[in-house]
Design an enzyme around this catalytic site. Structure first.
Site, PDB file in Angstrom:
ATOM      1  CD  GLU A   1      -1.640  -2.352   1.882  1.00  0.00           C
ATOM      2  OE1 GLU A   1      -0.203  -2.520   2.119  1.00  0.00           O
ATOM      3  OE2 GLU A   1      -2.509  -3.045   2.092  1.00  0.00           O
TER       4      GLU A   1
ATOM      5  CG  ASP B   1      25.097  25.475 -28.682  1.00  0.00           C
ATOM      6  OD1 ASP B   1      24.751  26.707 -28.582  1.00  0.00           O
ATOM      7  OD2 ASP B   1      25.823  25.338 -29.649  1.00  0.00           O
TER       8      ASP B   1
END
Length: 667
Positions: free
Chosen positions: A414, A456
């Site tokens: 649970e 980049d």
């Protein structure tokens, strides 16, 4: 002459070809795949009607050239078949008109596989809504759009266009409703198992167990719901933060409007530092360059012109007479007419494609799914075994059924979904502290699973904001401390305007410059519109104490020669209030130095000797070797009425700049 072009042959036994007429033709795609699969030399063939490319795997006895000839042969067969069918159809029609009988048309066996002829409506950009703007002459483009380069659109035309086509905005991402967000928290196999366990507990009389399980599930859903709703609201509020302006010509006047108000047919003025407001056809261009990296991935700015392109299938990145929404003007100037707005732009089409993309499962979703499958199988096997053993030992059927179901309910963890959700929520809150917004709970785990990041450099690792670091003028080395806004020589502060040669260098950098000051930001710093290189030179002048706006007004720019591919320097002609004219030049140190015959040292102008040139060239190599971008600067005062003549210049010095690394990148 070959019509089938091999565009990728790096892998042996595998090649990619560009096939004319394949783009947007499903019939040709199917025809080529079927016909090529019948060839013994072809191992596999896959055609794309979207890109117009054909990927083929072939045996070792062939080369890309032989495969290209094979494809051309198949295409020729197709054209011959179509021509024969057309001829027979015309003959049949003629016979029918004259009352003669004609045998039924002999349809070839491969008719169902024959591609449709590549007609105008099948080709990209050939429909009525989007003519091939890059192929049309600029006068024809203006005529079709009912616009004028000098007067632009009228107010009535703008309002009518906005009523018909709406505003120049991209379609918003579909918002998830509160119920969708809530129920998405319940959409997982562990939660289904917990729900089943709660249902079994109710049937077997375990009301308290069912209530506890239900409470865990609802708490789990509530935590996820609150976290994701907060992220949704923040993300949708970001679209109102940035509204870039656009300069357009309307009713003969240049006005600045919001990019949302730009309509088809508007005449856009393209200047450095401005974002292109919509897709447009270049009408005039003067050394115009645009950064299209956000659309094409190409990091270097692209040179633009107004020349017609002959090929209808010119790739998007090579359409040099077009500019696209969201790209950034980095240099030069231009005038363009808007051809598409909003969702009809290339970036709008890209967004539509992304919305149709199915989001893959995150690693944690896959793992939880696998764990749920394993739990189901294990619980089923164990419970079935317990039921069978108990029943064989004489226990009642109903008793063993209840016991097996209770065992299955107890085996479901649970706390698993709740623990996962709480951890996700904590992770999202921590990322928000680092200014990172995460829309879905499970996505935060994906960040933790990343092992390699490829970035980049410019604008990502660095600030994409050049700053002047060093100056070599008058045989002196000067350090520019941009953080403290001061100049140092021999590690001692100095006044740059107290030295004639340094003052002239900074003045020349200010004049030979297209950047503009656009007010101040909340911190009190000037906002500059222009390329990062020219902004750095203006910032240097500001730190030196020059009133840039007033100085540029005093020395009005009369003419400008931009930097070009075979001309690596920029020059400007200016006129002062007293009528005196000045030439300012900046660019490649070696090319600027070749234009000079004199040198300024302190307050003196001396002849430029070979020894002085050698010192300058050596210093240029030394500064460049330290990773700085170097510019050479020169000037020449002119007589009245003298034009822009880039000869007999006076050398001023070298300027070294860098794009600094962002703080915290290494960490």
């Amino acid at each position: 002459m070959s019509t089938v072009e091999a565009i990728h042959i790096a892998v042996e036994g595998r090649a990619r070809f560009k096939v004319p007429g394949l783009s947007n033709s499903i019939h040709m795609k199917r025809f080529l795949e079927i016909r090529l699969s019948e060839q013994k030399d072809i191992l596999k063939a896959s055609a794309s009607a979207i890109t117009g490319n054909l990927l083929i795997s072939y045996n070792s006895g062939n080369t890309p050239k032989t495969i290209a000839r094979l494809i051309e042969t198949i295409l020729d067969e197709t054209r011959t078949s179509l021509n024969q069918m057309a001829s027979e159809a015309l003959t049949a029609a003629a016979c029918h008109a004259s009352g003669q009988k004609k045998a039924p048309l002999a349809i070839p066996a491969s008719t169902d596989r024959t591609p449709a002829v590549s007609t105008a409506e099948n080709r990209p950009d050939q429909d009525e809504k989007s003519p091939p703007w890059h192929q049309l002459h600029r006068e024809e483009v203006l005529s079709q759009l009912q616009s004028d380069i000098h007067h632009g659109l009228t107010r009535e035309m703008v309002l009518d266009s906005q009523k018909r086509y709406g505003t120049n905005t991209l379609p918003e991402l579909e918002k998830r409703s509160g119920w969708q967000i809530f129920f998405s928290q319940l959409n997982s196999l562990p939660v289904y198992l917990l729900g089943a366990a709660a249902g079994v507990s109710i049937l077997s009389g375990g009301i308290l167990d069912a209530a506890i399980i239900g409470g865990v599930v609802l708490a789990n859903a509530a935590i996820g719901y609150v976290t994701e709703v907060k992220a949704e609201k923040t993300i949708h509020s970001l679209k109102n933060m940035v509204r870039p302006p656009a300069e357009v010509i309307r009713e003969g006047e240049t006005v600045t409007v919001s990019s949302e108000d730009v309509v088809t047919g508007d005449i856009l003025i393209l200047k450095p530092g401005f974002y292109v407001a919509a897709d447009c056809r270049i009408i005039k261009a003067v050394h115009l360059s645009i950064d299209e990296s956000m659309l094409t991935g190409e990091s270097m700015p692209v040179s633009k012109s107004s020349k017609i392109l002959k090929d209808a299938y010119t790739p998007l990145a090579d359409r040099n007479n077009m500019a696209y929404m969201g790209t950034l003007v980095t240099g030069g100037q231009g005038i363009a007419v808007v051809t598409a707005i909003g969702r009809q732009t290339e970036i709008g089409k890209l967004q539509a494609l992304m919305q149709n993309t199915v989001t893959p499962e995150t690693p944690i979703e896959r793992q939880l799914g696998q764990m749920g499958d394993q739990l189901v199988m294990m619980c089923g096997a164990v419970c079935g075994l317990v039921f069978l053993i108990g029943f064989l030992r004489g226990h009642g059927l109903l008793e063993m059924l209840r016991m097996s179901i209770s065992l299955a309910a107890a085996a479901v963890p649970e706390g698993l979904p709740a623990a996962a959700t709480i951890n996700f929520a904590l992770g999202i809150n921590r990322m928000r502290g680092h200014h990172v917004l995460i829309r879905h709970l499970q996505a935060v785990e994906t960040l933790g699973a990343v092992q390699t990041i490829c970035l980049d450099k410019t604008g990502t690792i660095t600030h994409n904001k050049m700053t002047v670091q060093r100056i070599f003028a008058g045989n002196r080395h000067i350090v520019c401390d941009s953080d403290n806004e001061r100049f140092l020589m021999n590690e001692q502060p100095m006044s740059p305007l107290a030295s004639k040669d340094l003052e002239c260098l900074i003045a020349a950098c200010t004049l030979c410059n297209e950047s503009k000051i656009n007010g101040k930001d909340p911190s009190g710093k000037y906002k500059l519109l222009g390329t990062s290189t020219e902004n750095a030179l203006i910032q240097m002048a500001i730190h030196a104490g020059i009133d840039v706006t007033d100085f540029q007004k005093t020395y009005r720019r009369m003419k400008i020669n931009h930097r070009a591919e075979n001309r690596l320097f920029m020059s400007t002609l200016h006129a002062g209030k007293d009528g005196q004219r000045i030439i300012s030049v900046k660019g490649s140190p070696s090319e600027v130095l070749a234009l000079c015959d004199r040198l300024m040292v302190a307050d003196q102008i001396v002849p430029l000797t070979p020894e002085n040139s050698l010192v300058i060239e050596t210093e240029n190599e030394r500064i460049a070797g330290d990773g700085l971008r170097v510019l050479g600067v020169a000037f020449r005062p002119l007589e009245k009425e003298e034009g822009l003549s880039e000869t007999n210049l006076i050398w001023l010095g070298l300027v070294g700049m860098s794009d600094p690394i962002r703080s915290g990148v290494k960490e």
